[in-house]
Each structure stands twice: as C-alpha cells, then as structure tokens.
Design a protein around this motif. Structure first.
Motif, short mmCIF file in Angstrom:
data_model
loop_
_atom_site.label_atom_id
_atom_site.label_comp_id
_atom_site.label_asym_id
_atom_site.label_seq_id
_atom_site.Cartn_x
_atom_site.Cartn_y
_atom_site.Cartn_z
N TRP A 1 0.84 -1.19 0.00
CA TRP A 1 0.00 0.00 0.00
C TRP A 1 0.87 1.25 0.00
CZ3 TRP A 1 0.73 3.50 3.84
CH2 TRP A 1 1.36 3.05 5.01
N GLU A 2 0.25 2.37 -0.30
CA GLU A 2 0.91 3.67 -0.16
C GLU A 2 -0.15 4.71 0.19
OE1 GLU A 2 2.71 4.76 -3.85
OE2 GLU A 2 0.82 4.99 -4.91
N PRO A 3 0.21 5.77 0.93
CA PRO A 3 -0.74 6.86 1.13
C PRO A 3 -1.23 7.36 -0.22
CG PRO A 3 1.16 7.14 2.54
CD PRO A 3 1.50 6.01 1.60
N TRP A 4 -2.50 7.72 -0.26
CA TRP A 4 -3.11 8.08 -1.55
C TRP A 4 -2.23 9.08 -2.30
CZ3 TRP A 4 -8.12 5.99 -2.44
CH2 TRP A 4 -8.62 6.23 -3.73
N PRO A 5 -1.74 8.72 -3.48
CA PRO A 5 -0.80 9.60 -4.20
C PRO A 5 -1.49 10.84 -4.75
CG PRO A 5 -1.35 7.69 -5.54
CD PRO A 5 -2.00 7.46 -4.20
N ASP A 6 -0.70 11.86 -4.99
CA ASP A 6 -1.26 13.11 -5.52
C ASP A 6 -0.86 13.31 -6.99
OD1 ASP A 6 1.40 13.68 -5.26
OD2 ASP A 6 1.15 15.44 -3.97
N ASP A 7 -0.56 12.18 -7.69
CA ASP A 7 -0.26 12.28 -9.12
C ASP A 7 -1.54 12.52 -9.90
OD1 ASP A 7 -1.32 9.50 -10.09
OD2 ASP A 7 -0.04 9.04 -8.38
N ASP A 8 -1.40 12.85 -11.17
CA ASP A 8 -2.54 13.22 -12.00
C ASP A 8 -3.54 12.08 -12.21
OD1 ASP A 8 -1.53 15.75 -12.27
OD2 ASP A 8 -0.62 15.40 -14.23
#
Length: 444
Positions: A27-34
């Motif tokens: 898992w990863e913290p919700w990414p802020d990529d497009d």
C-alpha cells in the motif's frame, strides 16, 4: 511494508490464486499524481472534511464495486479481491461469504448491463449474492435504466419524448439481446405471431418526424447543449443500430423477439430477473459518504438537504415505471445516474455543494467515469468525489488497450480509511487522516 491488513489471503481455489496474483501486494498513502487526483486541492479538501467533528465514517465496512458491465468473471474476482467471498469451484456462482463478507455491506454502483461478454451470467452471479444473504445494495446505473426504458416503450404509444428510447440503447445492448435469443428462443418457434421485419423496424425506431419535432418537445426540459447532444447521438444511433444488429447475426425480428422475451424476464412477476429493478435504489448514505452511480446537481442537492435520501429513493421508485419516460430520464432524479458534469447536464454549483454538506454529505462515491489507473479523488465545486469505476469489463478493456478483465474494489472503513484496490495500479491507494490531521497509511 505489505498490504496484508486488507489484501485477503485466500487459497481455497486456483481462481483465487489467479485473482490475488493480479492485485497489489503493498500500500501507499493516496498519491497526488494526475491519475489519482484531479487537482492539488482534492486531498486537502478530503482531509479537511474528514477531520471535522461533523464527519462520520460508516458503522460497518463498505465494499463499493461499480460498473461491472456484464463481466461476471470480473465481478466475482473483484468480490474475491475485497475478501467478501470465497470461490469453491471453477464455475460462476460457486462461492460463499467469508467472515468479513458477512459483516461488510456491499454496494453495487450500477451499470451491471451492456458492453461485457456475459450479461445473464452477471445477473445470476448477483442473484447468488442475494441468495446467500449478503448485505447488498444495488444502485441504478444509466445503462441499466436505459435498458428498462427501452423495454417499456415497446408497448406504449409513441409519444415524442420516449419513442427514441429503444434505439437510444445503441450497439452496447445488442450482445444482451443476442444472449437472450440464444439462451431462450433459439430452436423454438419464436417467429410464430411475430410482426414482419418492416413492422418490427417501425416498432423499434422513432417516427420519421422525430428529428423535426423533438427539439420543440424538449425545450424547457433540456439545456440547449443537451438538446444538441441528444440529436447528435440519435443521428448516429439510428443510422447504425440495424448494422450493429446485423453484425451480431440478428435480424430486427430477432431483436424484437429477444426484447419481448426480456420484458417477460425482467418485468413479469414470474420473470427470472424480476428482482433486478425491484431491488434497485438511487442513493445510499452511510455516515458522511453518499454512494451513487454518477453525481448530483443543484436540484438534487436541495432535495437531499430538505427531504433526505429516503425521500429521494421513494421518488425514484415511484418514477421508475412511470408513463412519462421522458420526464423521468431527463429529470434531476435521473441526472444522478447520468451526469458527467458537462454543459449538457444539469449543473452543480457551489450553492448545490453547500446544500449537500448541510445534509451531512461530505464525500460522493460513484462510478460512471471510468479510470485506467485505479480510483481517483476529484474536487468538483468544493465537493469531494471518489471516482471508483476502474474499468472492469473485458470488452471495454480491449477497446481501451487494457489486458484481460479488471479486478478491484473501493473499501471504506473507519479503521482502514479509504482503500482503492485495482489490478491496474501497482499499490493499494490508502487514505486515512491521522490524529493530528496528517495523512497516514492504513496500518499505522
């Protein structure tokens, strides 16, 4: 760190192993990529809402699965991915609820029909979910409701507002009619008493003067952009519908016969799929989350603020079999399963977003707009949307350059937060506010 806190470890059948092999292992913290957010402010707006005292999480875990589009394998694989079922055989419908599945609420976000390879198998798999007493909420999707209206218009007078509703279903419904014909009518005397090919064409298609008169009929109901869009759509669909039927090896007589059989299957009390539209709801609210197929406009926002979700669902049920199909399909109620926030749609303004929040709704969870990289968080006029149509059906995936069928769900739980699982994104996306307002991972 692994995603073992929410990726199921189920090994009862080889199908499970194939499904799990396609899921992210971390898992990863919700990414802020497009591909994961539509603006820099989307995550901060979600954080701001979810740390307020008025914000509440659902009392039980929610598994949201939207837009299966007639792909039964993708549907069951996604339920396995969520950890709510265990498949016990190689065939569809050979599954049972897990311990987690018995305590979770499963919300199907609409668009069960059209596009995919197995409409009837999908319906039977969904029926099995009800049969084993899963806690299921079935929401209305635009494809599902267009199909219903296409069936209803066949035995009604051809009023100007609804006579185009059958052909409006377009090419994506043709595989469903092919399935119904092959499974129920093939090798029978299906032609007995049936209208001629020309008579079937007249019954299925709008009248010759429809294009001339519809803009005047629709004035006042639709925006100018909406009328133009409807006319363009119908020009294309009327010109190509018969060709799409022929490509599927069906005459208009066969399509008409299959459609009438569908009326029996879906609309009669004794029909195999009579339950489908009977169980359908428009909206579901759990805590500060509103689950629906598409989105809201200012009219629906005001209705929810003043009367609530139960009233909206009752209004939907009363209008579902209405004689005035046009009024229903282009109303704010139907905009809930149709809108993509285009100029042709009824608008959501900051005023509407404020009214929704006044009703205790801070986040919309919906399908309808398909994504290729897992779930996305969007901000529309200061209203947070979780876009959870992750392109499950193999038909759409092939057309859009994606492999096989899709697998994935959106999990919403007060302990885990929001978890976006998708076979098309390398990690599980996790959103959970920390005690001091910071974003944290689900296992922290």
């Amino acid at each position: 760190m692994t995603a073992s806190g929410f990726i199921p470890k189920v090994r009862e059948h080889k199908f499970h192993e194939a499904v799990l092999a396609r899921l992210p292992k971390e898992w990863e913290p919700w990414p802020d990529d497009d591909t994961s957010v539509n603006s820099d402010e989307a995550l901060s707006a979600f954080l701001k809402r979810s740390t307020k005292g008025s914000f509440s999480w659902p009392k039980q875990p929610i598994v949201f699965l939207s837009d299966p589009h007639a792909d039964a394998e993708a549907f069951e694989a996604s339920l396995i991915a969520a950890g709510v079922i265990k498949r016990e055989g190689s065939n569809l419908c050979e599954y049972r609820l897990t311990k987690f599945g018995k305590k979770a609420e499963i919300v199907i976000g609409g668009d069960c029909l059209d596009k995919g390879p197995s409409n009837l198998s999908l319906l039977r798999s969904l029926a099995h979910l009800y049969r084993i007493n899963a806690d299921v909420t079935l929401l209305a999707g635009n494809h599902d409701l267009r199909f219903l209206m296409g069936l209803l218009v066949l035995e009604r007078s051809k009023d100007m507002g609804s006579q185009h509703m059958f052909v409006r279903m377009g090419r994506k419904v043709v595989p469903l009619f092919r399935e119904v014909f092959d499974q129920y009518l093939l090798n029978t005397h299906w032609q007995e008493g049936l209208p001629s090919e020309d008579e079937c064409r007249e019954a299925l298609f709008p009248a010759d003067d429809w294009f001339e008169n519809f803009p005047f009929f629709a004035a006042g109901f639709l925006t100018a952009e909406g009328i133009d869009r409807e006319m363009r759509k119908m020009e294309s669909k009327i010109a190509s519908f018969e060709d799409h039927c022929a490509d599927a090896g069906m005459s208009l007589q066969q399509v008409y016969a299959a459609a009438m059989k569908c009326r029996s299957l879906f609309l009669k009390d004794s029909g195999e799929f009579n339950w489908f539209f009977q169980k359908m709801q428009l909206l579901k609210q759990r805590g500060s989350f509103l689950f629906l197929h598409a989105g809201l406009d200012d009219h629906m926002a005001a209705l929810l603020s003043k009367r609530g979700v139960k009233h909206a669902n009752r209004a939907f049920k009363r209008n579902l079999m209405t004689q005035h199909l046009f009024n229903f399909y282009y109303s704010p109620l139907a905009n809930t399963f149709r809108t993509k926030y285009r100029k042709a749609d009824l608008p959501l303004t900051p005023r509407g977003a404020k009214a929704v929040k006044k009703a205790g709704i801070h986040v919309l969870v919906h399908g309808h707009v398909n994504q290729h990289n897992g779930q996305r968080i969007a901000l529309k006029n200061d209203l947070v949307h979780i876009e959870a149509d992750i392109t499950l059906d193999s038909h759409s995936r092939k057309n859009e350059g994606l492999e096989d069928y899709g697998v994935g769900v959106t999990l919403i739980d007060k302990k885990l937060g929001v978890v976006g699982l998708s076979s098309d994104y390398p990690k599980a996306k996790v959103f959970k506010p920390g005690r001091k307002g910071q974003l944290t991972g689900a296992n922290q």
